[in-house]
Design a protein around this motif. Sequence first.
Motif, PDB file in Angstrom:
ATOM      1  N   GLN A   1       0.788  -1.233   0.000  1.00 13.97           N
ATOM      2  CA  GLN A   1       0.000   0.000   0.000  1.00 13.97           C
ATOM      3  C   GLN A   1       0.821   1.284   0.000  1.00 13.97           C
ATOM      4  O   GLN A   1       0.422   2.261  -0.643  1.00 13.97           O
ATOM      5  N   PRO A   2       1.985   1.339   0.662  1.00 15.78           N
ATOM      6  CA  PRO A   2       2.769   2.586   0.597  1.00 15.78           C
ATOM      7  C   PRO A   2       3.247   2.935  -0.806  1.00 15.78           C
ATOM      8  O   PRO A   2       3.708   4.065  -1.020  1.00 15.78           O
ATOM      9  N   TYR A   3       3.134   2.014  -1.752  1.00 11.92           N
ATOM     10  CA  TYR A   3       3.560   2.272  -3.123  1.00 11.92           C
ATOM     11  C   TYR A   3       2.393   2.606  -4.045  1.00 11.92           C
ATOM     12  O   TYR A   3       2.608   2.879  -5.231  1.00 11.92           O
ATOM     13  N   PHE A   4       1.176   2.578  -3.543  1.00 11.09           N
ATOM     14  CA  PHE A   4       0.015   2.979  -4.329  1.00 11.09           C
ATOM     15  C   PHE A   4      -0.014   4.501  -4.411  1.00 11.09           C
ATOM     16  O   PHE A   4       0.205   5.191  -3.401  1.00 11.09           O
ATOM     17  N   PHE A   5      -0.339   5.027  -5.592  1.00 12.58           N
ATOM     18  CA  PHE A   5      -0.269   6.485  -5.760  1.00 12.58           C
ATOM     19  C   PHE A   5      -1.251   7.243  -4.869  1.00 12.58           C
ATOM     20  O   PHE A   5      -1.071   8.431  -4.602  1.00 12.58           O
ATOM     21  N   SER A   6      -2.291   6.565  -4.388  1.00  8.69           N
ATOM     22  CA  SER A   6      -3.296   7.243  -3.572  1.00  8.69           C
ATOM     23  C   SER A   6      -3.058   7.095  -2.064  1.00  8.69           C
ATOM     24  O   SER A   6      -3.816   7.661  -1.271  1.00  8.69           O
ATOM     25  N   HIS A   7      -2.022   6.369  -1.679  1.00 10.41           N
ATOM     26  CA  HIS A   7      -1.873   5.990  -0.267  1.00 10.41           C
ATOM     27  C   HIS A   7      -1.702   7.199   0.650  1.00 10.41           C
ATOM     28  O   HIS A   7      -2.229   7.222   1.762  1.00 10.41           O
ATOM     29  N   TYR A   8      -0.964   8.215   0.203  1.00 10.84           N
ATOM     30  CA  TYR A   8      -0.678   9.368   1.063  1.00 10.84           C
ATOM     31  C   TYR A   8      -1.514  10.586   0.692  1.00 10.84           C
ATOM     32  O   TYR A   8      -1.181  11.700   1.113  1.00 10.84           O
ATOM     33  N   TRP A   9      -2.579  10.398  -0.052  1.00  9.19           N
ATOM     34  CA  TRP A   9      -3.356  11.547  -0.498  1.00  9.19           C
ATOM     35  C   TRP A   9      -3.864  12.406   0.659  1.00  9.19           C
ATOM     36  O   TRP A   9      -3.821  13.625   0.596  1.00  9.19           O
ATOM     37  N   LEU A  10      -4.382  11.773   1.704  1.00  9.04           N
ATOM     38  CA  LEU A  10      -4.957  12.532   2.809  1.00  9.04           C
ATOM     39  C   LEU A  10      -3.912  13.024   3.810  1.00  9.04           C
ATOM     40  O   LEU A  10      -4.271  13.575   4.858  1.00  9.04           O
ATOM     41  N   SER A  11      -2.647  12.860   3.467  1.00  5.71           N
ATOM     42  CA  SER A  11      -1.595  13.370   4.353  1.00  5.71           C
ATOM     43  C   SER A  11      -1.588  14.889   4.398  1.00  5.71           C
ATOM     44  O   SER A  11      -0.909  15.481   5.244  1.00  5.71           O
ATOM     45  N   PHE A  12      -2.334  15.541   3.493  1.00 10.45           N
ATOM     46  CA  PHE A  12      -2.375  17.005   3.527  1.00 10.45           C
ATOM     47  C   PHE A  12      -2.879  17.515   4.877  1.00 10.45           C
ATOM     48  O   PHE A  12      -2.623  18.675   5.247  1.00 10.45           O
ATOM     49  N   ALA A  13      -3.590  16.676   5.630  1.00 13.31           N
ATOM     50  CA  ALA A  13      -4.072  17.093   6.951  1.00 13.31           C
ATOM     51  C   ALA A  13      -2.920  17.421   7.893  1.00 13.31           C
ATOM     52  O   ALA A  13      -3.092  18.201   8.843  1.00 13.31           O
ATOM     53  N   ASP A  14      -1.739  16.873   7.628  1.00  9.12           N
ATOM     54  CA  ASP A  14      -0.592  17.161   8.488  1.00  9.12           C
ATOM     55  C   ASP A  14      -0.160  18.617   8.396  1.00  9.12           C
ATOM     56  O   ASP A  14       0.585  19.106   9.260  1.00  9.12           O
ATOM     57  N   LEU A  15      -0.599  19.324   7.368  1.00  9.70           N
ATOM     58  CA  LEU A  15      -0.324  20.756   7.278  1.00  9.70           C
ATOM     59  C   LEU A  15      -1.138  21.548   8.292  1.00  9.70           C
ATOM     60  O   LEU A  15      -0.871  22.732   8.526  1.00  9.70           O
ATOM     61  N   MET A  16      -2.130  20.898   8.891  1.00 11.41           N
ATOM     62  CA  MET A  16      -2.934  21.546   9.925  1.00 11.41           C
ATOM     63  C   MET A  16      -2.467  21.170  11.316  1.00 11.41           C
ATOM     64  O   MET A  16      -3.192  21.343  12.292  1.00 11.41           O
ATOM     65  N   ARG A  17      -1.271  20.631  11.417  1.00 13.02           N
ATOM     66  CA  ARG A  17      -0.679  20.363  12.727  1.00 13.02           C
ATOM     67  C   ARG A  17       0.301  21.496  13.068  1.00 13.02           C
ATOM     68  O   ARG A  17       0.759  22.224  12.185  1.00 13.02           O
TER      69      ARG A  17
END
Length: 280
Positions: free
Chosen positions: A227-243
């Motif tokens: 899964q870490p190699y799927f292009f969509s796996h980290y899509w929702l990581s943008f939430a880390d910009l709100m930390r």
Amino acid sequence: MWTFGLLRSELGVTFRRWRTLALLAVLAAVPVMVGVAVEIETSDGSSIDGGGGGGGGGPVFIAQITSNGLFLVFTALAATLPFFLPMAVGVIAGDAIAGEANAGTLRYLLVSPAGRVRLLLVKYATTMVFCLVATLVVAASALAVGALLFPLGEVTTISGTRIGLAEGLGRAVLIALMVAASLLGLAALGLFVSTLTNSGIAAMATTVGLLITVQILDQIPQLSALQPYFFSHYWLSFADLMRDPVHWDDLLRNLELQALYAAVFGSAAWARFTTRDITA
């Protein structure tokens, strides 16, 4: 200069199509529906249960919309990123080459001084611009609806700290840019698929089908090693910009993964397109 002229022409053709305008209209309507639904749900003074799920994704953001309309931007991007935004990108990328072949205009585009490599780069650049425009349409629509229906003010981050509205708007812009960048790997994949067929519909359907397949596989626990190699796996990581402070690990992994997909499938598209017999 010819390259920029070709890019300008391609952008004009793409964004004047009714299909493109319809896709952007649908994307703009999603924040409106979410905002109106939250307003109706909370009109009697009740609150929305955020559910506490998923690493700062949609459920966490949606619980804070009523206190700050800026969170509608984050919620709308989280709601559209798994399917609506990538589907729109898949349609544009899948039709890039195959659509020209199907319309019988591909041979005319390849006459000198255009060339195959230049045309392929222009098509990918146009898809990249669409990724950015589509993301900004969602964000702008959400911001307008959020400001209209809910108050705006200081933003409470996922870490519990508070930042000013100006900084919150700045982070919203960064999140929109990150979401747009998250779609570049899919855009390269769609462009490659588009070089394999003369049917625009087939290319679009294949790209969207691959998107859905990868999304399903990314939810199967037994495939956690892949899964870490799927292009969509980290899509929702943008939430880390709100930390506060920002957690950059998954954000950088996402950018690296998108760059890898763009390089691999961009090269595959180049190899296929430069050796393909153009008959349409």
